[in-house]
Write an enzyme that holds these catalytic residues in place. Structure first.
Site, short mmCIF file in Angstrom:
data_model
loop_
_atom_site.label_atom_id
_atom_site.label_comp_id
_atom_site.label_asym_id
_atom_site.label_seq_id
_atom_site.Cartn_x
_atom_site.Cartn_y
_atom_site.Cartn_z
N ILE A 1 0.88 -1.15 -0.15
CA ILE A 1 -0.03 0.06 -0.01
C ILE A 1 0.78 1.21 -0.01
CG2 ILE A 1 -0.15 -0.05 2.52
CD1 ILE A 1 -2.91 1.27 2.39
N SER A 2 0.75 2.09 -0.96
CA SER A 2 1.75 3.19 -1.07
C SER A 2 1.69 4.02 0.08
CB SER A 2 1.28 3.94 -2.20
OG SER A 2 1.44 3.42 -3.48
N GLN A 3 2.75 4.85 0.23
CA GLN A 3 2.98 5.72 1.52
C GLN A 3 1.90 6.83 1.46
OE1 GLN A 3 7.03 7.42 1.34
NE2 GLN A 3 6.48 9.15 2.74
#
Ligand code: SAH
Length: 213
Positions: A63-65
């Site tokens: 899950i992206s930053q």
């Protein structure tokens, strides 16, 4: 695991951190404050959900930053009612931000396990993309184009040609380009044949995989 005051408080702090890092779009800040990111990851990691970093999800993906999600969304600048295509649904967190911003979201995921898990989560959280497709993002969605915006959330080694063709005139695509690290790139379609390109610094994404991978 449901939402609670502790998580809400942490989201407010995260949102104010993102403001300091340059996210000035209020609706995007609201979405970060509102959407329970801890529900998009493994419950074992929920204590880390509101730290500004990428986290592992199923199938070796991430899950992206939060900053990256907010930054890409701000570059895309999606308006309510616009047709937006997302490549790389993953956990569904970016999709839910686009849903919060009242866009018509189309999203594609190539990993079947994630497709299955995230379909269930969308039902549970009442997130309703117009279309959630199991398939190859490099192809885009020929039946549903053209799009006002396309957001690619995996690192693409090159600009995906088919996706350029699926933009409206005036439409824009935000895509991280590169192999080991990626340069955040915004491409605006200014006419049938012409595109304007701008870059916005280095990021690190999981790779956008091709048929052969
Ligand atoms: N938007 C996601 C980011 C997930 S990471 C989130 O907010 O959680 C990138 C995702 O892109 C992974 O789920 C990966 O499986 C997917 N992906 C990689 N190559 C792809 C392709 N060619 N087409 C569609 N999805 C792809």
């Amino acid at each position: 695991m449901e939402d609670n005051f502790k998580f809400k408080g942490r989201r407010r702090i995260l949102a104010s951190e993102l403001k300091k890092k340059g996210i000035i779009n209020n609706q995007i800040i609201n979405s970060i404050e509102t959407i329970p990111r801890h529900l998009f990851i493994d419950p074992g990691l929920s204590e880390q959900a509101y730290i500004d970093k990428a986290l592992p999800i199923d199938s070796n993906q991430t899950i992206s930053q939060p900053y990256t999600v907010a930054f890409q969304t701000q570059l895309l600048n999606p308006l309510p009612g616009e047709k937006i295509l997302e490549i790389g649904t993953g956990s569904g967190y970016q999709t839910s931000i686009l849903d919060f911003l009242k866009t018509d979201v189309y999203t594609i995921e190539r990993n079947h396990n994630l497709f299955r898990l995230t379909s269930k989560l969308f039902k549970k959280l009442n997130i309703n993309p117009v279309k959630f497709k199991y398939g190859d993002g490099y192809k885009g969605l020929t039946d549903d184009c053209p799009f006002d915006g396309i957001i690619v959330t995996a690192g693409s080694p090159y600009v995906p040609e088919n996706l350029l063709k699926q933009l409206k005139i005036g439409g824009r695509m935000v895509v991280p380009i590169g192999k080991e690290t990626q340069v955040m790139t915004k491409i605006i379609r200014i006419s049938v044949k012409d595109f304007k390109k701008e870059t916005f610094g280095d990021f690190k994404f999981v790779p956008m995989l091709d048929k052969k991978d």
